[in-house]
Design a protein around this motif. Structure first.
Motif, short mmCIF file in Angstrom:
data_model
loop_
_atom_site.label_atom_id
_atom_site.label_comp_id
_atom_site.label_asym_id
_atom_site.label_seq_id
_atom_site.Cartn_x
_atom_site.Cartn_y
_atom_site.Cartn_z
N VAL A 224 -39.44 -1.17 20.47
CA VAL A 224 -38.52 -0.54 19.52
C VAL A 224 -37.58 0.33 20.36
CG1 VAL A 224 -40.06 -0.53 17.53
CG2 VAL A 224 -40.11 1.38 19.15
N ALA A 261 -35.91 -3.73 16.91
CA ALA A 261 -37.32 -3.93 17.24
C ALA A 261 -37.53 -5.42 17.45
CB ALA A 261 -38.22 -3.42 16.12
N ASP A 271 -36.85 -10.67 16.21
CA ASP A 271 -36.33 -9.31 16.36
C ASP A 271 -35.27 -9.05 15.29
OD1 ASP A 271 -33.47 -9.85 17.63
OD2 ASP A 271 -34.88 -11.07 18.77
#
Length: 440
Positions: A224, A261, A271
């Motif tokens: 992240v 993330a 992602d």
């Protein structure tokens, strides 16, 4: 932290378009174990949650979007695999001393036989300090840079012009004083062929902090991050004029404030990002204001890859943009073939302006001719508005890429543009260019 901000200040004193990760490097890295580190003979197979190997830009770059500072894996690949000549990190280590009796000498991969010739051992790889040769495996501080210079001949009709200009000058800094918590900065100048020689005024106008973020590394090769980021979308190539990058809005200026993330445990990946672009007071900002999101999902195997990307941007000027694309790749070592197809939908809220859809394709063949020498052929096609007749455009490029020595890359290419259709007697423009690239 005090040392980090001192280092940040030094980075900001230096002055490009940014260096991007090349998809062909990530795709072809599966051809042998030693493309990322010394041959891991006798190493124990780490748990899936602890593995960092991936056929993605994030395997070689600190920024998950690719480009910028290299990780130890990326440094190793750039020094060991790419150059024709130069000192290689593997010369500083002897992996054979970790090889138990009876093990084969080398691991290989092929589409026919699969992954063979390497057996996991018992030694934990984290206890092998020289697993990247003379490169520090887990640096607390790390620095890097990319400098490119271009000579360009551009011919449009009967007019031919020559340009010589600095294409890129970027520096990067990273700190990981706390395990898995990474502070990162990338800064440079956005140079273009149509800008005059840099002076103090143009330096202030073109200087940019491309990325500055905090990233936390999680198990299963996940992360992240928050800050000024380059959101991920599709193939990220080093040619910002590529239709599937520039025309979709994902060019060298595509940086924004936000978070993303990702999850990538050998070999599935996914992602997502959320960002705000167009903060006019930020150094180097050239995007219009808007709130956007991107998402990517797919699967990477040792011989092939496939994936999909999505994006949405809500602009303050009155029209939104939605994008969707498919990516694919095949590794036929020493030949890599990859490409993409993208749709762009402009959704207008302004009177008198209709919605419209564009379609874009990208295809590249990348062939290893000799150690450090690569030939490439690209074909691009774009139809900015499928409702409009004869507004499409074509581009063909033939190039040679040579890494003669460590840290040095030389590229020569010739590109032909046609519009609206391929007519060998009616060329819209041609471009011949030479790029010298120095990195560390």
């Amino acid at each position: 932290m005090k040392h980090f901000f001192k280092a940040l200040g030094l980075v900001l004193l230096f002055v490009g378009v940014r260096a991007e990760a090349l998809p062909v490097y990530a795709i072809s890295a599966s051809s042998a174990c030693d493309t990322c580190h010394i041959e891991p003979l006798g190493w124990a197979n780490p748990d899936m949650s602890a593995r960092r190997c991936t056929l993605d830009c994030a395997g070689c770059h600190v920024s998950p979007a690719g480009g910028g500072l290299r990780t130890p894996d990326g440094q190793y690949y750039g020094k060991e695999v790419l150059p024709t000549w130069g000192t290689r990190p593997s010369s500083f280590a002897n992996p054979m001393k970790y090889k138990p009796k009876g093990f084969p000498k080398r691991g290989t991969y092929s589409l026919k036989d699969g992954f063979s010739g390497w057996w996991p051992g018992k030694r934990d790889h984290t206890t092998i300090e020289e697993r990247y040769g003379n490169i520090e495996a887990e640096p607390t501080w790390n620095w890097g840079g990319d400098f490119r210079f271009m000579a360009l001949n551009q011919t449009i009709g009967e007019t031919s012009e020559n340009y010589v200009f600095p294409m890129q000058a970027d520096l990067y800094g990273m700190n990981e004083s706390v395990k898995d918590l990474i502070l990162y900065v990338s800064a440079g100048v956005q140079a273009r062929k149509d800008e005059e020689q840099f002076d103090n005024a143009s330096f202030r106008e073109n200087f940019t902090i491309r990325e500055i973020f905090i990233k936390y590394r999680l198990p299963y090769n996940s992360w992240v991050r928050f800050g000024r980021i380059s959101p991920r979308y599709g193939w990220k190539v080093d040619d910002h004029s590529a239709f599937m990058r520039n025309d979709l809005g994902f060019n060298q200026y595509f940086s924004a404030f936000g978070m993303d993330a990702g999850f990538n445990p050998n070999y599935f990946y996914a992602d997502m990002s959320l960002y705000y672009q167009g903060l006019q007071r930020w150094p180097g900002e050239r995007l219009e204001r808007g709130i956007g999101t991107t998402a990517n999902v797919g699967f990477r195997d040792l011989g092939w890859q496939t994936g999909a990307s999505f994006g949405y941007l809500n602009r303050r000027l009155g029209f939104d943009q939605a994008t969707a694309g498919l990516q694919w790749a095949v590794n036929l070592n020493p030949l890599v073939v990859y490409g993409s197809a993208d749709l762009k939908r402009n959704l207008s809220e302004m009177e008198g302006i209709d919605d419209f859809t564009g379609f874009y394709t990208f295809n590249e063949l990348f062939l290893g001719l000799h150690r450090g020498v690569y030939g490439k052929f690209k074909y691009e096609w774009a139809d900015p508005n499928i409702r409009v007749l004869d507004d499409h455009k074509h581009r063909v490029q033939l190039g040679l890429d040579w890494h003669p020595y460590t840290f040095v890359d030389l590229e020569a290419s010739y590109r032909i543009n046609w519009t609206p259709r391929v007519d060998f007697t009616n060329i819209a423009s041609t471009e011949a260019f030479f790029i010298a690239h120095i990195w560390f």
